[in-house]
Scaffold this active site. Structure first.
Site, PDB file in Angstrom:
ATOM      1  N   ASP A  25       0.839  -1.201   0.000  1.00 11.29           N
ATOM      2  CA  ASP A  25       0.000   0.000   0.000  1.00 11.29           C
ATOM      3  C   ASP A  25       0.871   1.246   0.000  1.00 11.29           C
ATOM      4  O   ASP A  25       0.593   2.229  -0.711  1.00 11.29           O
ATOM      5  CB  ASP A  25      -0.911  -0.032   1.227  1.00 11.29           C
ATOM      6  CG  ASP A  25      -1.726   1.231   1.385  1.00 11.29           C
ATOM      7  OD1 ASP A  25      -2.632   1.442   0.567  1.00 11.29           O
ATOM      8  OD2 ASP A  25      -1.463   2.003   2.326  1.00 11.29           O
ATOM      9  N   GLU A  39      -1.994  -5.298  -3.646  1.00  6.57           N
ATOM     10  CA  GLU A  39      -1.020  -4.529  -2.859  1.00  6.57           C
ATOM     11  C   GLU A  39       0.092  -5.441  -2.343  1.00  6.57           C
ATOM     12  O   GLU A  39       1.276  -5.045  -2.329  1.00  6.57           O
ATOM     13  CB  GLU A  39      -1.731  -3.848  -1.691  1.00  6.57           C
ATOM     14  CG  GLU A  39      -2.666  -2.727  -2.126  1.00  6.57           C
ATOM     15  CD  GLU A  39      -3.512  -2.185  -0.996  1.00  6.57           C
ATOM     16  OE1 GLU A  39      -4.064  -1.089  -1.161  1.00  6.57           O
ATOM     17  OE2 GLU A  39      -3.631  -2.857   0.053  1.00  6.57           O
TER      18      GLU A  39
END
Length: 217
Positions: free
Chosen positions: A39, A111
């Site tokens: 992320d 992610e």
């Protein structure tokens, strides 16, 4: 997953990135820690790309574009495009209940895959994959300099609808670092919500989300 365009020197990193908590154990850790790292890597690369794409945009214009590009739904869309869903390692129950198509699982896994590439080959390799997969969306986000709230308001007015209504539906975190969740509604066209560090950014992200929904109608 050839569509990723990365050949892993350590394939175990990719295996971990694709491992959901429903099947994880001590010998096979899940992808949650990688998701956390990925992320952050994604956020940095997308922020750099947006600034490079539109050198004249201010923060108010950049923020909603950024939020739209890094949100879970966008990560899930790209994960589906490169075949992450088919490669997910899931527990039997999760697989049988459609886990390979769930937005949250796909977004988290995408992610995690980014983090796996970063750990496997470094920042430049991760940046290259992100720019290739997100590139068309980055270019598209910069085409319209108007912010999402303005575009949603103009769309509603053109449709003869009441103006969009915004409401803070949640606030969490300490006073010095709050996170706001904002919902926007448009008469007859549903609602969308988003969270951000400021109410303004959350409103912009929610407006961008709802714009995406009404454009698909």
């Amino acid at each position: 997953m050839d569509a990723l365009g990365h050949d892993f020197a350590d394939p175990s990193l990719l295996e971990r990135a694709l491992t959901h908590s429903s099947i994880a154990n001590r010998a096979r850790p899940d992808n949650q820690r990688l998701e956390f790292l990925g992320d952050r890597v994604l956020a940095l690369v997308v922020a750099e790309a947006l600034l490079a794409e539109d050198a004249k945009a201010n923060e108010g214009q950049i923020a909603p574009r950024f939020n739209a590009l890094v949100r879970k739904e966008t990560c899930a869309e790209i994960a589906a495009e490169v075949g992450v869903g088919e490669a997910l390692i899931l527990g039997r129950s999760e697989a049988m209940t459609g886990g390979r198509r769930k937005t949250a699982l796909l977004g988290d896994a995408m992610e995690a895959v980014i983090a796996a590439i970063y750990l496997d080959a470094g920042m430049e390799a991760a940046r290259g994959v992100i720019l290739r997969l997100w590139g068309p969306r980055v270019a598209g986000a910069a085409k319209d300099a108007r912010d999402a709230k303005t575009r949603l308001q103009e769309w509603a007015q053109a449709e003869g609808l009441d103006l969009p209504r915004y409401a803070v539906i949640d606030r969490r975190g300490p006073d010095h670092k709050p996170v706001f969740t904002v919902e926007v509604r448009v008469e007859g066209h549903g609602a969308a919500s988003a969270e951000a560090r400021s109410k303004r950014d959350a409103e912009q992200a929610a407006a961008a989300d709802l714009l995406g929904k009404v454009s698909d109608e």
